[in-house]
Design an enzyme around this catalytic site. Structure first.
Site, mmCIF file in Angstrom:
data_model
loop_
_atom_site.group_PDB
_atom_site.id
_atom_site.type_symbol
_atom_site.label_atom_id
_atom_site.label_comp_id
_atom_site.label_asym_id
_atom_site.label_seq_id
_atom_site.Cartn_x
_atom_site.Cartn_y
_atom_site.Cartn_z
ATOM 1 N N ARG A 165 7.458 -31.169 -34.501
ATOM 2 C CA ARG A 165 8.007 -29.797 -34.898
ATOM 3 C C ARG A 165 6.913 -28.810 -35.442
ATOM 4 N NH1 ARG A 165 11.771 -31.950 -32.500
ATOM 5 N NH2 ARG A 165 13.615 -32.591 -33.471
ATOM 6 N N ARG A 220 18.047 -29.384 -35.310
ATOM 7 C CA ARG A 220 17.321 -28.455 -34.662
ATOM 8 C C ARG A 220 18.212 -27.156 -34.638
ATOM 9 N NH1 ARG A 220 16.441 -32.191 -29.644
ATOM 10 N NH2 ARG A 220 17.957 -33.116 -30.588
ATOM 11 N N SER A 270 23.620 -31.429 -32.692
ATOM 12 C CA SER A 270 23.402 -30.220 -31.843
ATOM 13 C C SER A 270 22.742 -30.851 -30.675
ATOM 14 C CB SER A 270 22.609 -29.098 -32.523
ATOM 15 O OG SER A 270 21.358 -29.505 -33.074
ATOM 16 N N GLY A 271 21.938 -32.024 -30.598
ATOM 17 C CA GLY A 271 21.483 -32.516 -29.538
ATOM 18 C C GLY A 271 20.485 -31.970 -28.419
ATOM 19 N N GLY A 272 20.121 -30.825 -28.910
ATOM 20 C CA GLY A 272 19.395 -29.989 -27.985
ATOM 21 C C GLY A 272 19.898 -28.853 -27.295
ATOM 22 N N GLU A 290 26.643 -42.370 -36.028
ATOM 23 C CA GLU A 290 26.109 -41.272 -34.798
ATOM 24 C C GLU A 290 25.964 -41.996 -33.608
ATOM 25 O OE1 GLU A 290 22.672 -39.245 -36.052
ATOM 26 O OE2 GLU A 290 22.825 -37.771 -34.243
ATOM 27 N N LYS A 330 29.510 -38.685 -36.485
ATOM 28 C CA LYS A 330 28.803 -37.567 -35.980
ATOM 29 C C LYS A 330 28.476 -37.804 -34.341
ATOM 30 C CE LYS A 330 23.897 -36.096 -36.811
ATOM 31 N NZ LYS A 330 23.038 -35.492 -37.717
HETATM 32 P P1 13P Z 1 20.187 -32.476 -33.936
HETATM 33 O O1 13P Z 1 21.096 -31.792 -34.312
HETATM 34 O O2 13P Z 1 18.894 -31.761 -33.718
HETATM 35 O O3 13P Z 1 20.647 -33.372 -32.559
HETATM 36 O O4 13P Z 1 19.909 -33.557 -34.615
HETATM 37 C C1 13P Z 1 20.867 -34.123 -35.563
HETATM 38 C C2 13P Z 1 20.445 -35.633 -35.898
HETATM 39 O O5 13P Z 1 20.612 -35.903 -36.980
HETATM 40 C C3 13P Z 1 19.967 -36.232 -35.007
HETATM 41 O O6 13P Z 1 19.886 -37.753 -35.402
#
Ligand code: 13P
Length: 341
Positions: A33, A296, A263-265, A179, A221
């Site tokens: 990042r 992200r 958010s996952g991308g 998650e 999550k």
């Molecule tokens: P993102 O929202 O960027 O996917 O990250 C969340 C997260 O904690 C991934 O493990």
């Protein structure tokens, strides 16, 4: 088990109008990042970046918890008073959390699939993190969609690890964020994402129950149900909201404390609009608060605006994204974003 504090803290994490900031990038991910804005990654630059995020004025209006990484939970604010981050966040009314998995590694015998590691020694690590101030934890399982995958073995072994992690966390008085992330990489349709996400969530809750995990003391999550990034038919916001909520209603027990999406991308706007639509259309039907736990989609704009030195601009960007997503937890973000787009 400290049932009362698990229930209290998990319910604080998903308080209506608030969500979670995921700032638990491992050192290699944080280095990536920082490289994207030409900042060299060092102990000090990572500390400075996290300090910029956490000291955003008013962050606590929209953020209930922050997920930290092992390095970060031991770092301090960078101003004159060197306050440990967990103490600093707690003083703002924000719960400190900690990523406790040690990453997704290749699953032996299953090409292209992953298993998340980190159970060995976890009880001791959780006890130490509790002493450092952590009140919730995160473990990310990764499920990949591709030719003939995910396998049952991949889903089951990841679900089992999630359940063992969750039970150990609750034993330590720490709320587990569960998650199970179905990745959005690939060409697959939203229907395939639905099928895999529902199969995954189903097995995850079967395992959590088998391991006597207290549902009122966990936060799920999940990924949203979306079309893959390279799918040539992209589902619209309505469809994502409908299929994501249908999947949750089918698989997630009503007594789970709350749901905070990754958010996952997705783009920052998409992640916000999808959450907004779910709450606008389905809030009344859902037994849980639906909120965000974005990495992200909260940080991207802030990272760019900060650029390595401009704290004020970085903080403005984070505050704005946190506010939009806070509104999205009430189904009220659309006008804000429309004006900004
Ligand atoms: P993102 O929202 O960027 O996917 O990250 C969340 C997260 O904690 C991934 O493990």
């Amino acid at each position: 088990m400290q049932t009362d504090s698990l229930m209290k803290n998990s319910s604080l994490m998903v308080t209506k109008g608030k969500g979670i900031l995921a700032a638990d990038e491992s050192t290699p991910t944080c280095t990536k990042r920082l490289a994207s804005i030409n900042v060299e990654s060092s102990y000090e630059s990572r500390n400075e970046y996290r300090d910029m995020l956490f000291s955003t004025p008013g962050l606590e209006e929209f953020i209930s918890g922050v997920i930290l990484y092992d390095e970060t939970i031991r770092q301090t604010t960078t101003c004159d008073k060197k306050i440990p981050f967990p103490d600093y966040l707690s003083s703002k009314g924000i719960l400190p959390g900690i990523k406790v998995d040690t990453g997704a590694k290749s699953l032996a015998g299953f090409k292209g699939e992953k298993i998340t590691e980190g159970l060995d020694g976890l009880r001791n690590r959780l006890n130490e993190y509790y002493k450092l101030g952590a009140r919730f934890a995160k473990w990310r399982a990764v499920i990949t969609i591709g030719d003939n995958i995910p396998s049952d073995a991949c889903i089951l072994s990841n679900a089992h690890a999630l359940a063992r992690y969750a039970a150990l966390s609750q034993e330590s008085g720490i709320v587990p964020i569960i998650e199970p992330e179905v990745l959005m990489n690939g060409l697959h349709t939203i229907e395939t994402c639905y099928e895999v996400t529902q199969r995954t969530q189903n097995i995850v809750f079967e395992q959590l129950m088998m391991h006597h995990v207290l549902m009122e003391g966990v936060v799920l999550k999940p990924n949203m149900v979306v079309s893959a990034l390279d799918c040539n038919k992209q589902a619209d916001i309505e469809k994502v909201a409908e299929m994501t909520c249908k999947c949750l209603m089918k698989n997630v027990p009503g007594d789970v404390q709350g749901i905070a999406f990754l958010s996952g991308g997705q783009s920052s706007d998409d992640a916000c609009m999808h959450l907004n639509k779910m709450n606008q259309k389905y809030m009344e039907d859902m037994p849980w608060n639906l909120t965000f736990s974005y990495g992200r989609a909260l940080q991207n704009d802030a990272l760019i605006a900060w650029g390595g030195s401009n704290r004020e601009k970085g903080q403005e960007a984070l505050y704005y994204r946190a506010k939009c997503n806070s509104y999205a937890t009430k189904g009220l973000a659309f006008d804000m974003l429309k004006n900004a787009l």
